[in-house]
Design an enzyme around this catalytic site. Structure first.
Site, PDB file in Angstrom:
ATOM      1  N   SER A  23      45.761  45.760  30.127  1.00  0.00           N
ATOM      2  CA  SER A  23      44.844  45.577  30.985  1.00  0.00           C
ATOM      3  C   SER A  23      44.866  45.177  32.217  1.00  0.00           C
ATOM      4  O   SER A  23      44.508  45.824  33.485  1.00  0.00           O
ATOM      5  CB  SER A  23      43.699  44.255  30.259  1.00  0.00           C
ATOM      6  OG  SER A  23      42.461  43.947  30.886  1.00  0.00           O
ATOM      7  N   GLN A  24      45.484  43.913  32.418  1.00  0.00           N
ATOM      8  CA  GLN A  24      46.031  43.496  33.945  1.00  0.00           C
ATOM      9  C   GLN A  24      46.958  44.474  34.392  1.00  0.00           C
ATOM     10  O   GLN A  24      46.991  44.518  35.673  1.00  0.00           O
ATOM     11  CB  GLN A  24      46.381  42.110  33.730  1.00  0.00           C
ATOM     12  CG  GLN A  24      45.107  40.866  33.507  1.00  0.00           C
ATOM     13  CD  GLN A  24      44.523  40.846  34.449  1.00  0.00           C
ATOM     14  OE1 GLN A  24      44.794  40.805  35.804  1.00  0.00           O
ATOM     15  NE2 GLN A  24      43.113  40.848  34.310  1.00  0.00           N
TER      16      GLN A  24
ATOM     17  N   HIS B  46      48.189  34.064  34.048  1.00  0.00           N
ATOM     18  CA  HIS B  46      47.620  32.869  33.302  1.00  0.00           C
ATOM     19  C   HIS B  46      48.366  31.878  32.946  1.00  0.00           C
ATOM     20  O   HIS B  46      49.611  32.019  32.797  1.00  0.00           O
ATOM     21  CB  HIS B  46      46.981  33.444  31.981  1.00  0.00           C
ATOM     22  CG  HIS B  46      46.181  32.543  31.094  1.00  0.00           C
ATOM     23  ND1 HIS B  46      45.375  31.350  31.429  1.00  0.00           N
ATOM     24  CD2 HIS B  46      46.303  32.568  29.721  1.00  0.00           C
ATOM     25  CE1 HIS B  46      44.892  31.097  30.127  1.00  0.00           C
ATOM     26  NE2 HIS B  46      45.308  31.407  29.170  1.00  0.00           N
TER      27      HIS B  46
ATOM     28  N   GLU C 112      19.583  44.415  27.789  1.00  0.00           N
ATOM     29  CA  GLU C 112      18.885  43.905  29.082  1.00  0.00           C
ATOM     30  C   GLU C 112      19.640  42.682  29.474  1.00  0.00           C
ATOM     31  O   GLU C 112      19.243  42.351  30.860  1.00  0.00           O
ATOM     32  CB  GLU C 112      17.618  43.369  28.625  1.00  0.00           C
ATOM     33  CG  GLU C 112      16.478  43.199  29.986  1.00  0.00           C
ATOM     34  CD  GLU C 112      14.953  43.034  29.151  1.00  0.00           C
ATOM     35  OE1 GLU C 112      14.895  43.197  28.162  1.00  0.00           O
ATOM     36  OE2 GLU C 112      14.479  42.277  30.088  1.00  0.00           O
TER      37      GLU C 112
END
Ligand code: NAD
Ligand code: MG
Length: 350
Positions: free
Chosen positions: A28-29, A109, A232
């Site tokens: 992901s990173q 992190h 929504e």
């Protein structure tokens, strides 16, 4: 107290000129850091295990890919972007034997430094850039000319160049377009874990599911409940993103706003505050980290059970069908165990 923010003009790209950055991991990173830095003109090498499935993705994207140890040797800056629970083994086996004076070791992190799992030798600089957003957004926002804000920290600076290199890294990543905020490994780790557990991932997922289940159990149509409680939510969050609670409340009807004031604090009540404080305490005293490391090292049975239990929740089945009819949303299906780099590579899943 007002935090000092760092923007493009506060970060000199020259600090990374003639330097090579090793990106360890391409998930992901990893894919976002590697590609954003590469496109910002930084020399990048991607370090992956010999049998990693990500090798082809990274080299197809035009990046140089080598083994982790070789990437560390070739680099001046090393950014560790393998999963937090895998970092210690990769660090012990392939990174620490190749560290030398002048190296800047970076994290996205603070988990492993803060909880003492990784304790780098005093000769290397240690820093952090922690983007406040998931990797696929870090990549897509950069491509569209924006940036995802990030936290940064310098933990050790024997070379005297750590701060300028960390800031230049943040600029190449696109994050100084949105703002970099200075922190410490302790503050970043504790607030990041708390945010994702209490509000962003855990709190939101539980709130959405409970709202959906309440409507469906009362006999309302699941499709309607999906639109109401999940679809929504994005429209509401977009208002918060642009103008805070005030703009959201300005935009919704007075009826919605009155209900917000009257019912919101009954749903998220003082009992929830007490639980949040307990969750924060368990993060601060290391209980959460200890449990997660133990769970991960003993084969992740409970993690897999929890993941499986939610994968086929009615809201997921209903949502998948409805999103399939809204191609303009760019809907995406995530297969069990699919890597994020493949999910965000155009065409890989569609
Ligand atoms: P990830 O789960 O996407 O995996 C990263 C990659 O590491 C994998 O794709 C693979 O290439 C490699 N890898 C996986 N297991 C490995 C192993 N056992 N040994 C060696 N390599 C392995 O990871 P991620 O979510 O990108 O997280 C990387 C770091 O970024 C973590 O420190 C995380 O806390 C931090 N972070 C993540 C996000 C996010 O949005 N995912 C946001 C901010 C910070
Ligand atoms: Mg996080």
């Amino acid at each position: 107290m007002t935090a000092k923010m760092y923007y493009d003009n506060d970060a000199d790209p020259a600090a990374l000129a003639r330097q090579t950055v090793a990106i360890i991991g391409y998930g992901s990173q990893g894919h976002a850091h590697a590609l954003n830095l590469h496109e910002s003109g930084v020399e990048v090498v991607v370090g992956l295990a010999p049998d990693s499935k990500s090798r082809k993705l990274a080299s197809d994207a035009g990046l140089r890919v080598v083994d982790v140890a070789e990437a560390v040797k070739a680099a001046d800056v090393i950014m560790i972007l393998v999963p937090d629970t895998a970092q210690k083994a990769v660090y012990d086996e392939e990174i620490v034997p190749n560290l030398r004076s002048g190296h800047l070791l970076m994290f996205a992190h603070g988990f492993n430094i803060h909880f003492g799992r990784i304790d780098p030798p005093g000769i290397v600089d240690v820093g952090m850039i922690a983007p406040k957003g998931p990797g696929h957004l870090l990549r897509s926002v950069y491509r569209s000319g924006g940036g995802v804000p990030a936290l940064f920290a310098v933990h050790r600076d024997p070379s005297g160049t750590a701060l300028s290199r960390v800031l230049a890294y943040g600029r190449a990543l696109g994050s100084t377009r949105a703002g970099l905020l200075e922190t410490t490994f302790a503050e970043e780790t504790e607030t990041d874990l708390f945010g994702e557990q209490a509000v962003l991932c855990g709190g939101t997922a539980a709130l959405v599911k409970m709202g959906f289940e309440t409507l469906v159990e009362a006999g309302y149509q699941p499709e309607l409940a999906y639109f109401e409680t999940m679809h929504e939510l994005k429209l509401i969050v977009d208002l918060l993103y642009r103008g805070g609670l005030n703009f959201m409340r300005f935009s919704v009807s007075d009826t919605a706003e009155y209900g917000d004031y009257i019912s919101g604090p009954r749903i998220i009540d003082e009992h929830v505050r007490a639980t949040m404080k307990q969750v924060l305490t368990e993060i601060q005293d290391g209980t959460f980290a200890r449990n997660w490391i133990a769970e991960s090292e003993s084969g992740r049975k409970e993690f897999d059970r929890l993941r499986a239990a939610d994968r086929d929740h009615l809201i997921e089945r209903v949502g998948s069908r409805l999103r399939g009819q809204m191609p303009f949303l760019d809907p995406i299906e995530v297969a069990a165990g699919q890597s994020q780099a493949s999910a965000t590579t155009p065409g890989a899943t569609r």
